[in-house]
Design a protein around this motif. Structure first.
Motif, mmCIF file in Angstrom:
data_model
loop_
_atom_site.group_PDB
_atom_site.id
_atom_site.type_symbol
_atom_site.label_atom_id
_atom_site.label_comp_id
_atom_site.label_asym_id
_atom_site.label_seq_id
_atom_site.Cartn_x
_atom_site.Cartn_y
_atom_site.Cartn_z
ATOM 1 N N ARG A 137 37.619 35.686 39.056
ATOM 2 C CA ARG A 137 36.628 36.700 38.676
ATOM 3 C C ARG A 137 35.668 36.851 39.839
ATOM 4 O O ARG A 137 35.062 35.870 40.286
ATOM 5 C CB ARG A 137 35.868 36.306 37.401
ATOM 6 C CG ARG A 137 36.669 36.501 36.154
ATOM 7 C CD ARG A 137 35.815 36.561 34.872
ATOM 8 N NE ARG A 137 36.685 36.888 33.747
ATOM 9 C CZ ARG A 137 37.299 35.982 32.989
ATOM 10 N NH1 ARG A 137 37.099 34.692 33.213
ATOM 11 N NH2 ARG A 137 38.087 36.360 32.004
ATOM 12 N N ARG A 166 34.817 27.042 36.823
ATOM 13 C CA ARG A 166 33.831 28.050 36.413
ATOM 14 C C ARG A 166 32.473 27.742 37.016
ATOM 15 O O ARG A 166 31.992 26.616 36.927
ATOM 16 C CB ARG A 166 33.691 28.061 34.890
ATOM 17 C CG ARG A 166 35.007 28.321 34.172
ATOM 18 C CD ARG A 166 34.800 28.293 32.667
ATOM 19 N NE ARG A 166 36.056 28.413 31.953
ATOM 20 C CZ ARG A 166 36.655 29.559 31.653
ATOM 21 N NH1 ARG A 166 36.102 30.704 31.996
ATOM 22 N NH2 ARG A 166 37.792 29.571 30.984
ATOM 23 N N ASP A 207 34.649 32.589 38.448
ATOM 24 C CA ASP A 207 35.603 31.547 38.065
ATOM 25 C C ASP A 207 36.954 31.869 38.692
ATOM 26 O O ASP A 207 37.153 32.965 39.220
ATOM 27 C CB ASP A 207 35.715 31.396 36.528
ATOM 28 C CG ASP A 207 36.079 32.688 35.823
ATOM 29 O OD1 ASP A 207 36.798 33.513 36.409
ATOM 30 O OD2 ASP A 207 35.642 32.881 34.674
ATOM 31 N N SER A 235 36.956 33.409 28.584
ATOM 32 C CA SER A 235 37.215 32.597 27.388
ATOM 33 C C SER A 235 36.116 31.566 27.140
ATOM 34 O O SER A 235 35.873 31.193 25.997
ATOM 35 C CB SER A 235 38.589 31.919 27.479
ATOM 36 O OG SER A 235 38.588 30.911 28.454
ATOM 37 N N ASN A 246 43.664 36.172 39.790
ATOM 38 C CA ASN A 246 43.292 34.898 39.157
ATOM 39 C C ASN A 246 41.893 34.398 39.507
ATOM 40 O O ASN A 246 41.578 33.235 39.303
ATOM 41 C CB ASN A 246 44.366 33.814 39.400
ATOM 42 C CG ASN A 246 44.795 33.739 40.838
ATOM 43 O OD1 ASN A 246 43.967 33.931 41.734
ATOM 44 N ND2 ASN A 246 46.056 33.462 41.071
ATOM 45 N N ARG A 277 42.170 44.106 32.319
ATOM 46 C CA ARG A 277 42.149 43.483 30.994
ATOM 47 C C ARG A 277 41.254 44.255 30.029
ATOM 48 O O ARG A 277 41.546 44.379 28.858
ATOM 49 C CB ARG A 277 41.598 42.045 31.089
ATOM 50 C CG ARG A 277 42.458 41.060 31.861
ATOM 51 C CD ARG A 277 41.890 39.643 31.707
ATOM 52 N NE ARG A 277 42.551 38.676 32.563
ATOM 53 C CZ ARG A 277 42.019 38.198 33.693
ATOM 54 N NH1 ARG A 277 40.812 38.592 34.092
ATOM 55 N NH2 ARG A 277 42.682 37.323 34.417
HETATM 56 O O1 C5P Z 1 40.386 33.799 30.523
HETATM 57 P P1 C5P Z 1 39.564 32.718 31.146
HETATM 58 O O2 C5P Z 1 38.088 32.984 31.090
HETATM 59 O O3 C5P Z 1 39.892 31.355 30.608
HETATM 60 O O4 C5P Z 1 39.973 32.705 32.697
HETATM 61 C C1 C5P Z 1 39.312 31.875 33.627
HETATM 62 C C2 C5P Z 1 39.814 32.206 35.037
HETATM 63 O O5 C5P Z 1 41.161 31.821 35.180
HETATM 64 C C3 C5P Z 1 39.767 33.709 35.355
HETATM 65 O O6 C5P Z 1 39.383 33.873 36.711
HETATM 66 C C4 C5P Z 1 41.196 34.166 35.159
HETATM 67 O O7 C5P Z 1 41.514 35.230 36.041
HETATM 68 C C5 C5P Z 1 41.991 32.917 35.512
HETATM 69 N N1 C5P Z 1 43.231 32.789 34.728
HETATM 70 C C6 C5P Z 1 44.463 32.992 35.338
HETATM 71 N N2 C5P Z 1 45.620 32.857 34.618
HETATM 72 C C7 C5P Z 1 45.597 32.506 33.332
HETATM 73 C C8 C5P Z 1 44.356 32.290 32.676
HETATM 74 C C9 C5P Z 1 43.180 32.439 33.407
HETATM 75 O O8 C5P Z 1 44.522 33.299 36.527
HETATM 76 N N3 C5P Z 1 46.746 32.359 32.662
#
Ligand code: C5P
Length: 242
Positions: free
Chosen positions: A203, A94, A175, A100, A201, A219
């Protein structure tokens, strides 16, 4: 085309037996899930875009010496990869507070972090991928201390490189999540980057407007999901052939 043996079907990808021993074919679906499958949908064209975006990013990373499982793209939805033993961890990096982290700790989304944070999650659907510490990882043998050190070193290099690459096209890498695998060659094991790197995966926010160009559009029901992915591909100069 001859039928191939399917080895695994995940939420967004399918793995097939590859043409040579030690290889697999990774197929990118249009299916999208969020909240560990609680929300399901389809993003038309997502698989094609993610295949191209991940190919592009893995290739750029290989050029700077990051070992990856990627060999080459085969067609619109498939790529040839090396078979690795997936380490059951999601490594999240991040740079800006979001998702989250913002929710769990009450931090304002969009706040740039004083330094990048690395978090680990144990890959387990039944447990909803819980966050874990280094202690859990080594205690339960998911990765040895040396493996984890290698993963962190690679993750920091990937983050540095991708932050710069995206900044160059007006995108802030807020992130992202990486996965790693063990690759054996000549009785030697090394840790390599696996899975994919795509708007599924990461942001990715427009640096000027803050507009989201990633899976958060799905989402959070923001609409224009495919357009977000397309814009990332367009800025990277890799919009797939029609
Ligand atoms: O939901 P969160 O803020 O923890 O996600 C952090 C980063 O990890 C985001 O870029 C999200 O797309 C990615 N992620 C992912 N697969 C997951 C959980 C999060 O690719 N199961």
């Amino acid at each position: 085309m001859a039928r191939r043996r399917q080895l695994y079907e995940g939420k967004a990808k399918i793995l097939f037996e590859g043409p040579e021993p030690g290889t697999l074919v990774q197929y990118f679906k249009d299916d999208a899930t969020a909240g560990n499958g609680a929300k399901k949908g389809t993003i038309t064209g997502k698989g094609v875009l993610n295949n191209r975006i991940s190919e592009y990013l893995m290739t750029r990373l290989a050029e700077i010496g990051i070992p990856t499982h990627f060999i080459r793209r085969l067609n619109m939805r498939e790529q040839l990869i090396r078979e690795v033993e997936i380490i059951p961890l999601e490594v999240v990096v991040r740079n800006v507070a979001a998702g989250s982290l913002a929710t769990r700790l009450g931090i304002t989304e969009g706040q740039r972090l004083p330094r990048s944070i690395i978090e680990y999650y144990y890959k387990n659907d039944q447990l909803n991928d819980p966050m874990v510490a280094e202690e859990h990882i080594t205690c339960f043998g998911w990765a040895a201390t040396q493996d984890l050190d290698d993963m962190v070193a690679l993750t920091l290099r990937v983050n540095d490189f991708l932050c710069g690459l995206f900044l160059g096209v007006g995108i802030t890498l807020v992130d992202f999540k990486l996965e790693f695998g063990r690759l054996w060659e000549n009785e030697e094991m090394r840790i390599v980057l696996a899975d994919e790197i795509s708007p599924d995966n990461c942001r990715l926010w427009d640096t000027k407007t803050g507009e989201k160009m990633d899976k958060d559009r799905f989402r959070r029901d923001l609409g224009k999901v495919e357009e977000g992915y397309q814009e990332v591909a367009r800025r990277l100069g890799i919009l797939p052939e029609a």
